[in-house]
Design an enzyme around this catalytic site. Structure first.
Site, short mmCIF file in Angstrom:
data_model
loop_
_atom_site.label_atom_id
_atom_site.label_comp_id
_atom_site.label_asym_id
_atom_site.label_seq_id
_atom_site.Cartn_x
_atom_site.Cartn_y
_atom_site.Cartn_z
N SER A 44 -13.43 -7.58 96.89
CA SER A 44 -12.32 -7.02 97.66
C SER A 44 -11.94 -8.00 98.76
CB SER A 44 -12.67 -5.64 98.18
OG SER A 44 -13.61 -5.75 99.20
N LEU A 45 -11.13 -7.57 99.67
CA LEU A 45 -10.59 -8.46 100.70
C LEU A 45 -11.11 -8.04 102.06
CD1 LEU A 45 -6.88 -8.43 99.50
CD2 LEU A 45 -8.50 -10.32 99.26
N GLU A 75 2.14 -10.49 99.87
CA GLU A 75 2.50 -9.42 98.93
C GLU A 75 2.20 -8.08 99.57
OE1 GLU A 75 0.05 -10.00 95.39
OE2 GLU A 75 0.04 -12.11 95.90
N LYS A 77 0.24 -4.63 99.80
CA LYS A 77 -1.07 -4.13 99.37
C LYS A 77 -0.86 -2.73 98.82
CE LYS A 77 -5.90 -3.84 100.66
NZ LYS A 77 -6.21 -2.60 99.99
N ASP A 79 -1.60 0.80 97.09
CA ASP A 79 -2.74 1.70 97.24
C ASP A 79 -3.01 2.44 95.93
OD1 ASP A 79 -4.82 2.89 98.47
OD2 ASP A 79 -3.64 4.29 99.66
N ARG A 98 -12.43 -1.85 87.99
CA ARG A 98 -13.27 -2.72 88.79
C ARG A 98 -14.75 -2.36 88.66
NH1 ARG A 98 -12.49 -4.15 95.09
NH2 ARG A 98 -13.19 -2.04 95.50
N GLU A 134 -2.83 -3.78 90.08
CA GLU A 134 -3.12 -2.46 90.64
C GLU A 134 -2.45 -1.37 89.80
OE1 GLU A 134 -5.14 -2.81 93.16
OE2 GLU A 134 -5.05 -1.00 94.39
N TYR A 186 -1.00 -8.95 90.07
CA TYR A 186 -1.01 -9.88 91.20
C TYR A 186 -1.94 -11.07 91.02
CZ TYR A 186 -4.77 -6.58 92.59
OH TYR A 186 -5.86 -5.76 92.61
N LYS A 250 -2.28 -14.55 100.99
CA LYS A 250 -3.19 -15.44 100.28
C LYS A 250 -2.74 -16.88 100.51
CE LYS A 250 -3.42 -11.87 96.73
NZ LYS A 250 -2.92 -11.40 95.43
N LYS A 274 -3.92 -4.42 107.41
CA LYS A 274 -3.79 -2.97 107.18
C LYS A 274 -2.82 -2.36 108.19
CE LYS A 274 -7.23 -1.78 104.26
NZ LYS A 274 -7.84 -0.56 103.97
N CYS A 366 -4.71 42.36 103.68
CA CYS A 366 -3.72 41.40 103.17
C CYS A 366 -2.45 41.47 104.03
CB CYS A 366 -3.40 41.73 101.72
SG CYS A 366 -2.02 40.77 101.08
N CYS A 369 0.45 43.15 101.64
CA CYS A 369 0.42 44.53 101.12
C CYS A 369 -0.55 45.44 101.87
CB CYS A 369 0.08 44.53 99.63
SG CYS A 369 -1.65 44.14 99.30
N CYS A 384 -7.06 38.88 98.29
CA CYS A 384 -6.51 40.22 98.36
C CYS A 384 -6.95 40.95 97.09
CB CYS A 384 -4.98 40.14 98.43
SG CYS A 384 -4.16 41.69 98.08
N CYS A 389 -0.35 43.29 94.36
CA CYS A 389 0.19 42.87 95.65
C CYS A 389 1.51 42.13 95.40
CB CYS A 389 -0.82 41.95 96.35
SG CYS A 389 -0.15 41.10 97.79
S1 IVH Z 1 -5.76 -9.57 95.64
C1 IVH Z 1 -9.82 -11.58 95.60
N1 IVH Z 1 -3.39 -8.46 95.92
O1 IVH Z 1 -6.76 -4.31 97.42
C2 IVH Z 1 -8.48 -11.01 95.36
N2 IVH Z 1 -5.30 -7.06 95.95
O2 IVH Z 1 -9.33 -4.92 99.17
C3 IVH Z 1 -8.48 -9.54 95.49
N3 IVH Z 1 -4.78 -4.68 96.22
O3 IVH Z 1 -9.39 -4.58 95.13
C4 IVH Z 1 -7.29 -8.84 95.11
N4 IVH Z 1 -2.61 -4.90 96.30
O4 IVH Z 1 -7.37 -3.19 94.49
C5 IVH Z 1 -4.73 -8.25 95.87
N5 IVH Z 1 -1.24 -7.60 96.12
C6 IVH Z 1 -2.57 -7.41 96.06
C7 IVH Z 1 -3.13 -6.13 96.16
C8 IVH Z 1 -4.51 -6.00 96.10
C9 IVH Z 1 -3.62 -4.04 96.33
C10 IVH Z 1 -6.09 -4.01 96.26
C11 IVH Z 1 -7.00 -4.38 95.12
C12 IVH Z 1 -8.22 -4.98 95.77
C13 IVH Z 1 -8.14 -4.48 97.17
C14 IVH Z 1 -8.71 -5.50 98.10
#
Ligand code: IVH
Length: 626
Positions: A44-45, A75, A77, A79, A98, A134, A186, A250, A274, A366, A369, A384, A389
């Site tokens: 993850s990031l 880009e 992010k 959800d 994942r 995603e 992505y 990135k 975030k 209730c 009624c 109830c 009712c």
């Molecule tokens: S790059 C090492 N790009 O965010 C590269 N991740 O905390 C990792 N996510 O697990 C992923 N949008 O599920 C990347 N444009 C985006 C994203 C993205 C959502 C999610 C993804 C990842 C999590 C990272």
């Protein structure tokens, strides 16, 4: 998590324990899916929680790269949940969630149902490649799904992210298909490594290959323009058709990415900026109680209006009494509320206790009624007790008339209110006795539309048996279970008389559902309802044959003897036949199994003589269920 990670960084002399939560990336793969290792870990990031942290990230990148110039690809992010998709000779070959980051779950059959994911890439630029991206659910699809679930009396998903996860990680791909998920790519990999030397170029190539790549991407040089990009995306957040929780930046050049490298958990060349959580403080002015179709009373928070990320919030659900008690919530308190992708905001906790706070208690009667309210032992819900009712009746009629159930065109809120308030409809069976004259006497109802509605109701006599089952509103029996019950049992008479063991032979029916069905039909007013629905001519039988041509007992011949503890002889016979077995009257060498109850006589002796296996009722039921 941030603090722990910082501590671990600050004390390189102390080894990081193998179970440190900073090493954990996602949930462990769940049983039922085949586990497949990823070509390269799906990590993850790191997060930047504010602009200062984003600037720190940029400073680190600058220092690590020396004086070299660099660019970011920024880009959204999204959800949802990440998924890796492998292509061979241009064809979608394997899709993995994942999982724990190292090993994913094979969800290929489900992924194939996502319309935004190409099944085939013409003229693939590489013989084998992998796309990461995603899986998301749009707000519109999420609301449709939850509305359907509400109508069917099923539990609701908390937010689009959970429902995307719940829709992808199911064993039945037809469920995924019905959920309208989207896939946004992505990342493009070949042999576990970035396919091209620039991330931006990879995204462009992915677009040309037919993948959906988020159009809000930008290539940016310098921290100021990056901050601007983040602010703009934050401002647009509410107007997007799907949920985002930030921006991902990135370093664009892959050679530079390689020089920056990775920590144990995340790349040093990328960061997730975030957005702030969508929370606000406000005063809980009152707690009202609403009554639903199953008679459940739901407390609803009435809040002093407050704007949370552009939307005025005045209500929030409080679920049940226990939820209120756990939060130690009282009227007059200042509370923290959150909008998290769901239309209905949540009360998270008490921010400050009110000076004159007043406790809430579930009404003993209730509010609609006046009948007593009961809370069954072990249940969180208060109900109830009055099955007629008016609040329940209205919800019941709306459920019965809903599109996936009996689909009565024109039967909306306003009409149902009047029908119930004027006493024209006391049960859904009364709908079939309504006349155009009665309806045209109602507000906003002309003679033409009255006649139309009567005609619409009449046509629902032709709706398949499965919809009639769904229309009864048996708790835990939604559209899909109703369909399976209709196929498995074939008729209303079977459904009404089948013992729980027999019901559980139907796919997806477990003890909770079977008990609910038995309890429903045990009530005399429900029996009356069914009798009246039969009288008005609804379909009480399936079209197809219900007899099993397969099953766990296929090919076995049974003899029943003695009195079984719960099943009658007839019921046991039906269960065996439904599971593919045959029942005969006397024991011979051809008998496969003798099922014996109390006071079994000579048949049991004969079975023992011949060495034929003897089962009791328990054994029979568990063999059938296995
Ligand atoms: S790059 C090492 N790009 O965010 C590269 N991740 O905390 C990792 N996510 O697990 C992923 N949008 O599920 C990347 N444009 C985006 C994203 C993205 C959502 C999610 C993804 C990842 C999590 C990272």
């Amino acid at each position: 998590m941030q603090q722990l990670r910082q501590l671990e960084r600050d004390h390189p002399g102390i080894p990081i324990p193998p179970d440190s939560p900073t090493r954990r990336v996602g949930g462990a793969p769940r049983e039922g899916f085949v586990k497949v290792p990823h070509s390269a870990p799906m990590l993850s990031l790191d997060n930047a929680l504010n602009e200062a942290e984003l600037m720190d990230f940029d400073r680190r990148v600058r220092e690590l790269l020396g004086d070299e110039s660099y660019q970011y690809t920024a880009e959204l992010k999204l959800d949802g949940l990440s998924m890796a998709v492998h292509y061979e000779a241009g064809n979608l070959a394997l899709a993995l969630t994942r999982g724990d980051g190292a090993v994913g779950e094979d969800v290929t059959a489900n992924a194939l149902t996502l319309r935004t994911l190409p099944l085939r890439v013409a003229d693939p630029p590489f013989p084998k490649f992998e796309v990461r991206g995603e899986v998301i659910m749009t707000h519109a699809a999420f609301e449709r799904l939850n509305n359907d679930r509400r109508e069917q009396g099923l539990s609701l998903y908390a937010n689009p992210r959970n429902s995307a996860a719940g829709s992808l990680r199911v064993l039945d791909p037809s469920i995924t298909a019905s959920r309208q998920l989207e896939y946004h790519a992505y990342y493009l990999l070949v042999d576990g490594r970035p396919a091209l030397d620039s991330h931006w170029d990879s995204l462009e190539l992915l677009t040309r290959m037919g993948f959906k790549v988020n159009p809000k991407r930008a290539r940016i040089a310098g921290i100021e323009p990056l901050l601007d990009y983040c602010r703009q995306r934050g401002a647009e957040r509410e107007s997007l058709p799907y949920e985002i929780d930030g921006v991902v930046a990135k370093v664009d050049s892959i050679p530079q990415q390689e020089r920056l490298g990775w920590t144990a958990k995340a790349p040093r060349w990328a960061i997730a900026y975030k957005f702030s959580a969508r929370q606000a403080d406000t005063v809980l002015e009152n707690i009202d109680v609403q009554v639903g179709r199953t008679g459940v009373l739901t407390p609803v928070a009435r809040l002093k209006p407050v704007v949370v990320s552009g939307v005025t919030v005045t209500n929030a659900t409080l679920h049940n009494e226990d939820y209120i008690r756990e939060l130690d919530l009282m009227i007059g308190d200042t509370v923290v509320i959150e909008r998290s992708g769901d239309v209905i905001p949540k009360v998270l906790r008490v921010a400050r206790q009110g000076a004159e706070r007043r406790p809430f208690s579930m009404p003993a009667e209730c509010p609609v009624c006046g009948a007593p309210v009961l809370r069954a032992e072990g249940e969180a819900a208060s109900r109830c007790v009055n099955s007629s009712c008016p609040a329940r009746l209205k919800e019941t009629i709306l459920h019965f008339s809903a599109r996936p159930v009996m689909d009565i065109d024109g039967m909306g809120d306003a009409l149902v209110d009047q029908l119930v308030e004027r006493g024209l409809v006391k049960s859904v069976a009364d709908l079939y006795q309504l006349t155009a004259e009665q309806l045209s006497g109602l507000e906003r109802m002309g003679g033409k539309s009255a006649a139309k509605i009567v005609a619409n109701i009449a046509t629902t006599r032709e709706r398949p048996f499965a919809r009639v089952i769904a229309g009864l509103g048996i708790p835990f029996v939604g559209e899909r279970t109703a369909q399976l019950l209709a196929e498995g049992l074939g008729s209303m008479d079977e459904l009404m008389s089948a013992p729980e063991g027999r019901l559980q032979l139907v796919e997806e029916v477990g003890p909770k559902v079977s008990e609910s069905i038995r309890r429903f039909f045990a009530e005399s007013h429900n029996q009356e309802l069914v009798a009246r629905l039969r009288g008005v001519g609804l379909r009480f039988e399936s079209d197809g044959p219900a007899r099993a041509q397969a099953g766990p007992l296929l090919g076995l011949t049974f003899v029943l003897t003695g009195a079984l503890p719960t099943l009658t002889r007839e019921q046991a016979k039906e269960m065996i036949e439904a599971a593919g077995g045959k029942v005969t009257g006397s024991v011979s060498k051809k008998t496969s199994v003798v099922v014996a109850g109390e006071e079994a006589g000579s048949k049991l002796d004969k079975a023992r003589d011949l060495g034929i296996p003897v089962w009791d009722e328990n054994e029979l039921v568990s063999r059938i269920n296995s």
